[in-house]
Design an enzyme around this catalytic site. Structure first.
Site, PDB file in Angstrom:
ATOM      1  CE  LYS A  39      26.412  22.215 -67.944  1.00 40.46           C
ATOM      2  NZ  LYS A  39      27.225  22.711 -69.046  1.00 40.46           N
TER       3      LYS A  39
HETATM    4  P1  NAD Z   1      35.387  26.982 -63.145  1.00 37.18           P
HETATM    5  O1  NAD Z   1      34.846  26.335 -61.930  1.00 37.18           O
HETATM    6  O2  NAD Z   1      36.679  26.518 -63.689  1.00 37.18           O
HETATM    7  O3  NAD Z   1      35.476  28.571 -62.926  1.00 37.18           O
HETATM    8  C1  NAD Z   1      34.395  29.314 -62.465  1.00 37.18           C
HETATM    9  C2  NAD Z   1      34.901  30.703 -62.134  1.00 37.18           C
HETATM   10  O4  NAD Z   1      33.786  31.521 -61.778  1.00 37.18           O
HETATM   11  C3  NAD Z   1      35.873  30.745 -60.963  1.00 37.18           C
HETATM   12  O5  NAD Z   1      36.924  31.627 -61.262  1.00 37.18           O
HETATM   13  C4  NAD Z   1      35.032  31.293 -59.830  1.00 37.18           C
HETATM   14  O6  NAD Z   1      35.783  31.970 -58.847  1.00 37.18           O
HETATM   15  C5  NAD Z   1      34.155  32.252 -60.602  1.00 37.18           C
HETATM   16  N1  NAD Z   1      32.965  32.645 -59.842  1.00 37.18           N
HETATM   17  C6  NAD Z   1      32.131  31.863 -59.125  1.00 37.18           C
HETATM   18  N2  NAD Z   1      31.193  32.615 -58.539  1.00 37.18           N
HETATM   19  C7  NAD Z   1      31.439  33.891 -58.905  1.00 37.18           C
HETATM   20  C8  NAD Z   1      30.820  35.129 -58.612  1.00 37.18           C
HETATM   21  N3  NAD Z   1      29.750  35.186 -57.842  1.00 37.18           N
HETATM   22  N4  NAD Z   1      31.332  36.243 -59.178  1.00 37.18           N
HETATM   23  C9  NAD Z   1      32.426  36.195 -59.968  1.00 37.18           C
HETATM   24  N5  NAD Z   1      33.054  35.046 -60.271  1.00 37.18           N
HETATM   25  C10 NAD Z   1      32.573  33.924 -59.730  1.00 37.18           C
HETATM   26  O7  NAD Z   1      34.212  26.847 -64.230  1.00 37.18           O
HETATM   27  P2  NAD Z   1      34.330  26.925 -65.821  1.00 37.18           P
HETATM   28  O8  NAD Z   1      34.396  25.531 -66.325  1.00 37.18           O
HETATM   29  O9  NAD Z   1      35.353  27.926 -66.207  1.00 37.18           O
HETATM   30  O10 NAD Z   1      32.887  27.471 -66.199  1.00 37.18           O
HETATM   31  C11 NAD Z   1      32.574  28.853 -66.215  1.00 37.18           C
HETATM   32  C12 NAD Z   1      31.345  29.082 -67.077  1.00 37.18           C
HETATM   33  O11 NAD Z   1      31.597  28.582 -68.398  1.00 37.18           O
HETATM   34  C13 NAD Z   1      30.081  28.348 -66.615  1.00 37.18           C
HETATM   35  O12 NAD Z   1      28.959  29.118 -66.955  1.00 37.18           O
HETATM   36  C14 NAD Z   1      30.101  27.078 -67.442  1.00 37.18           C
HETATM   37  O13 NAD Z   1      28.817  26.495 -67.572  1.00 37.18           O
HETATM   38  C15 NAD Z   1      30.601  27.649 -68.758  1.00 37.18           C
HETATM   39  N6  NAD Z   1      31.158  26.655 -69.678  1.00 37.18           N
HETATM   40  C16 NAD Z   1      32.197  25.861 -69.298  1.00 37.18           C
HETATM   41  C17 NAD Z   1      32.716  24.944 -70.205  1.00 37.18           C
HETATM   42  C18 NAD Z   1      33.919  24.095 -69.885  1.00 37.18           C
HETATM   43  O14 NAD Z   1      34.418  23.414 -70.794  1.00 37.18           O
HETATM   44  N7  NAD Z   1      34.440  24.104 -68.669  1.00 37.18           N
HETATM   45  C19 NAD Z   1      32.143  24.818 -71.475  1.00 37.18           C
HETATM   46  C20 NAD Z   1      31.087  25.657 -71.828  1.00 37.18           C
HETATM   47  C21 NAD Z   1      30.608  26.574 -70.921  1.00 37.18           C
END
Ligand code: NAD
Length: 464
Positions: free
Chosen positions: A150
């Site tokens: 990561k």
């Molecule tokens: P993203 O940047 O697209 O979305 C993140 C979201 O979290 C946004 O809507 C943002 O407003 C919200 N957020 C941020 N701070 C916040 C807070 N304090 N309270 C409430 N909401 C808040 O990111 P993503 O890719 O959707 O990732 C989200 C989670 O999923 C992370 O933990 C990431 O590690 C995990 N994840 C993502 C993927 C992927 O393929 N993108 C894969 C596995 C896991």
């Protein structure tokens, strides 16, 4: 302790420190663990030690249960390589700003290191260690030939123009240099990064390669735009995987999804796709929260319209017809399940007692800390753990990587069908381990991963 140091474009050279005047500073450890890091791990004195401590304790619990081989346990309980780069980028007003970027490689026994890049002010070495370690377990559960890594940059991307983000990203990719590579370590999108960011990294990486090698290096990143070698279905893959898990849970528990209500924290890639893909089942989204605030509607929020609203306005707040609610009210929403899809440490000793759901499907990485887990267990709330529920992203990243290597382009139905099989099989493995060892699902998921890694590592042995 610095055991080896690598700069952009140079070969990895374990055991040799290289200093290059005028090139970005890089501090990295290759195949070594520094005493400071061990101290952080043991005492929890790192700046955000709790996230990594959570991973270590989760690991130890599962390793004890399964009586993991002592040697394997020692190897898996530490990260393999940690790279920190400090690099400059030019701002629109002509000034220079320095940034700190990270890449942690936890383990590569099953295949090349694999994991996302996050742009967020909270990114630090401890968080990245935790996220890299979770990636190792995730790939092992769904049986794909990748290790765990990561990375990210400590910054708030909302402060920057597109041009600034592009220059920051390109300088970061250049600073990482040969610490990433198509057969070595393959980044993907995570919080605040997307297909466009991956396209910039791809272009920067290829530009530093000899022309003859460029076309066979397109799999250096996944989650690319489809026009730049990405896979159909990658954008929605993580949310799709969450939904496949929810479908399996519903079957196991005789739940009719069309009668269910749920709420989502984080309405970015994972949260919005989960909601959009649950809509065809007739499940009702009754509340949503992101960094702008929380909203609710007993009649249901339309996921497609809410996604459009977020794209247009930057957040969920102000969605027509919805009522604004505070964070505590949001977490107390009465529903069948909750999908945390934002950041770590959301379900804790302070918040776990607020939840009024039967099940939590962890779209985010690490949304529940150790106290949160204990309280949910005591309250009889099921958890589909992150390392299973959100593995869909890395699975379709693997499919994209394969398509690039073979110069193939798969139809969406093929991608979705293969993804479903991986997730359903992973889900069944975790369910079986939970009943075989009489443990919670998180521990069961770790057990599935640790047994897979133990088998491989015992066969290979240790060099020399
Ligand atoms: P993203 O940047 O697209 O979305 C993140 C979201 O979290 C946004 O809507 C943002 O407003 C919200 N957020 C941020 N701070 C916040 C807070 N304090 N309270 C409430 N909401 C808040 O990111 P993503 O890719 O959707 O990732 C989200 C989670 O999923 C992370 O933990 C990431 O590690 C995990 N994840 C993502 C993927 C992927 O393929 N993108 C894969 C596995 C896991």
């Amino acid at each position: 302790m610095t055991a080896g140091c690598v700069q952009g474009g140079l070969p990895r050279t374990p055991g040799i420190a290289i200093a290059i005047p005028g090139v970005d500073n890089a501090i990295c450890r290759i195949d070594a663990v520094g005493p400071k890091i061990e101290e952080d791990r043991m005492t929890g004195t790192g700046s955000k030690a709790s996230v990594y401590q959570t991973v270590v304790r989760q690991f130890e619990r599962a390793a004890d249960t399964v009586k993991l081989d002592e040697g394997v346990r020692k190897i898996l309980s530490t990260t393999k390589n940690e790279v920190i780069v400090h690099f400059p980028a030019k701002m629109d007003d002509g000034t220079i700003r320095m940034f700190s970027g990270y890449r942690v490689q936890h383990n590569d026994s099953l295949g090349p290191y694999k994991g996302g890049l996050r742009y967020h002010p909270a990114v630090d070495i401890d968080e990245v260690r935790a996220l890299a370690t979770w990636m190792t377990w995730k790939s092992a559960i769904v049986d794909i030939p990748f290790g765990g890594a990561k990375g990210g940059i400590s910054c708030d991307p909302a402060e920057f123009s597109q041009g600034e983000l592009e220059r920051i990203t390109r300088r970061f990719a250049f600073a990482l240099g040969s610490n990433i590579g198509p057969e070595y370590d393959i980044p993907a999108p995570d919080v605040n990064t997307n297909a466009q960011v991956m396209a910039w990294i791809l272009d920067t990486y290829l530009s530093t390669m000899p022309p003859q090698e460029r076309n066979r290096s397109v799999h250096v990143v996944t989650g690319k735009p489809v026009e730049a070698g990405g896979s159909l279905g990658r954008d929605k893959a993580t949310g799709q995987g969450v939904v496949y898990c929810i479908e399996e849970w519903a079957k196991d528990n005789d739940v009719d999804l069309s009668q269910t209500t749920y709420f989502v924290q984080g309405f970015g890639n994972v949260g919005s796709w989960t909601a959009r893909l649950l809509a065809p089942f007739g499940a009702t989204l009754v509340a949503a929260e992101d960094h702008t605030g929380a909203i609710a509607s007993a009649d249901g929020l339309d996921p497609e319209a809410l996604t459009e609203h977020v794209v247009k306005t930057g957040g969920v707040v102000g969605f027509p017809g919805a009522t604004p609610v505070d964070h505590e009210t949001f977490l107390s929403t009465q529903a069948d399940y909750f999908v945390p899809a934002a950041l770590e440490n959301q379900i804790t000793a302070e918040t776990a007692h607020l939840l009024n759901v039967r099940m939590i499907a962890e779209g985010a990485n690490g949304p529940t800390d150790l106290d949160g887990d204990r309280i949910l267990g005591e309250r009889g709330i099921d958890t589909i753990p992150d390392i299973l529920a959100n593995a869909g992203g890395v699975v379709v990243s693997y499919f994209e990587w394969l398509q690039n290597k073979r110069s193939e382009f798969w139809e969406l139905e093929e991608v979705d069908g293969k993804l479903r099989r991986r997730l359903v099989t992973g889900y069944a493995r975790v369910r079986d381990a939970a009943s075989e060892f009489d443990v919670d699902w998180r521990t069961a998921a770790y057990i599935v991963a640790l047994r897979r890694l133990e088998r491989m590592m015992r066969r290979r042995g240790i060099f020399p």
